[in-house]
Design an enzyme around this catalytic site. Structure first.
Site, mmCIF file in Angstrom:
data_model
loop_
_atom_site.group_PDB
_atom_site.id
_atom_site.type_symbol
_atom_site.label_atom_id
_atom_site.label_comp_id
_atom_site.label_asym_id
_atom_site.label_seq_id
_atom_site.Cartn_x
_atom_site.Cartn_y
_atom_site.Cartn_z
ATOM 1 N N HIS A 145 0.907 -1.277 -0.076
ATOM 2 C CA HIS A 145 0.061 -0.047 -0.039
ATOM 3 C C HIS A 145 0.828 1.160 0.337
ATOM 4 C CE1 HIS A 145 0.893 0.689 4.250
ATOM 5 N NE2 HIS A 145 0.260 -0.719 4.575
ATOM 6 N N CYS A 153 3.063 -5.194 6.484
ATOM 7 C CA CYS A 153 2.728 -4.694 5.123
ATOM 8 C C CYS A 153 4.080 -4.066 4.291
ATOM 9 C CB CYS A 153 1.712 -3.992 4.823
ATOM 10 S SG CYS A 153 0.122 -4.336 5.670
#
Length: 428
Positions: A145, A153
């Site tokens: 992201h 992430c």
């Protein structure tokens, strides 16, 4: 009352890992086209935007690669992007909340693409896969992201995720059913394997190397299966013969390095890492406080690299301190128990509040210049959040270090020129 409501909302968002809360419905930034410079690069490499893609990520090097399949049916490297933040340590993800970025082979379908991400744009990596489930591993919502904040992430900055998302969108839209996402602890070189030969994960990493070698030899998307709690890679006889030959060569190279005195090491991260280009740019800035910069995945993890624990000839541990100065030593540590904020307003200097493309210009003129842009004066694209199409010809990385302003005076922001970009993770 409104302040209390805003605080409550931010706390709710903070409870998620890298989960997307679809805060940006109505935005059209997911439709922004691939930058012209990247389209031109594809053309020079005999690729088109409709060709299938494959992504490879490396935690230790903090880099993400996009590969595209050309007209000859083989994949070739299109671009390499710097990773702004990943969290945890080298090694696989095993459970919910461990802050680990997964390692392994995953598949991303159109349903896993999220145009309404709380982190600008994102796609779900597909963790846990069949291999992870065979070990009873749990957790989920592990994304690639925008922004520069991670709890398991790959955070790529808004500008780079916009380009990555556009490339993936075009490939999936042209008929690719899913694209493969390969996640590694480090590049599978003989040097890395020699240095990490005593790590408890070395058996798992050698299994990952089998997949890496198979792709390097064939330049075709891996056919991955899971058997007896191992990844199995199906290929034709000629490919397997070439892979076996490569593995023997690499094993001999590892043995030669060990014979020459390569010491086994262990890297211990405060909490993941950032690409050196970002750290170098931030290291020269002084007087930064968390109230201005915002919570960025435990700021002490950004300010320094990992500790390198080496074993000497007698087997004793020797701790080598990181070479990077602790530029943010004065910054207040984010308590380990405090989840990082998810609401855009809580991520000051990481990502601006999202807005539809049609109103981006008006919003930019009415909002105060973000701190990170004041911090770097004339450089605008370090953590770019503009909905406008990126125009840099090369992959945008952090600029070269700039000296901090001698006084508290805010320097008006000037738009960076394309020639000032530092091409640390150069496109190939």
């Amino acid at each position: 009352m409104m302040k209390r409501f805003a605080l409550a909302a931010s706390l709710v968002l903070a409870l998620a890992a890298c989960q997307d809360d679809q805060l940006s419905r109505g935005s059209t930034r997911h439709l922004v086209p691939i930058p012209p410079a990247t389209m031109a690069l594809m053309s020079t490499k005999g690729m088109s935007k409709a060709d299938p893609i494959l992504i490879r990520a490396y935690k230790k090097e903090s880099e993400l690669e996009i590969w595209k399949r050309g007209s000859n049916g083989k994949y070739a490297l299109l671009k390499t992007y710097p990773v702004c933040r990943w969290s945890g340590q080298l090694g696989p993800k095993t459970r919910e909340g461990d802050r680990q970025v997964p390692e392994g082979f995953y598949s991303v379908t159109p349903a896993q693409m999220n145009p309404n991400s709380a982190f600008y744009l994102s796609f779900d990596t597909g963790y846990p896969n069949a291999y992870d489930r065979s070990f009873g591993r749990n957790g989920g919502d592990i994304m690639v992201h925008g922004a520069c904040s991670s709890r398991g992430c790959f955070a790529m900055t808004d500008q780079n995720i916009a380009e990555i998302y556009a490339i993936a969108r075009e490939a999936l839209g042209a008929g690719q059913r899913s694209f493969q996402f390969q996640s590694y602890p480090f590049r599978m070189t003989a040097e890395n394997l020699a240095k990490h030969r005593l790590d408890p994960n070395i058996g798992f990493w050698k299994n990952l190397k089998e997949g890496s070698d198979t792709f390097d030899v064939s330049k075709e998307e891996l056919r991955v299966a899971v058997a007896n709690k191992r990844y199995v890679f199906n290929a034709d006889d000629s490919t397997m013969a070439a892979v076996t030959q490569k593995q023997r060569h690499d094993e001999q190279e590892v043995a030669d390095l060990v014979a020459k005195g390569e010491k086994p090491i262990k890297l211990v991260y405060n909490d993941g890492d950032t690409h050196e280009s970002f750290r170098a740019a931030l290291a020269s800035v002084s007087g930064v406080s968390d109230s201005k910069l915002g919570f960025v995945s435990r700021t002490e993890g950004i300010s320094s690299g990992p500790q390198q624990i080496a074993l000497d000839d007698s087997g004793r541990e020797k701790i080598d301190t990181p070479s990077t100065a602790l530029a943010f030593a004065s910054m207040k540590e984010v308590p380990a128990s405090q989840p990082e904020p998810r609401q855009a307003a809580s991520r000051v200097a990481v990502t601006q509040q999202t807005a539809p493309v049609a109103t981006a210009a008006a919003a930019a003129s009415s909002q105060e210049t973000p701190f990170y842009k004041k911090m770097f004066s004339g450089v605008t694209d370090l953590f770019s959040t503009s909905d406008a199409q990126p125009v840099a010809e090369t992959v945008q990385v952090a600029p070269a270090p700039l000296k901090a302003a001698p006084t508290a005076k805010v320097v008006p922001q000037k738009r960076a020129q394309g020639s000032t970009a530092v091409n640390v993770a150069a496109a190939n």
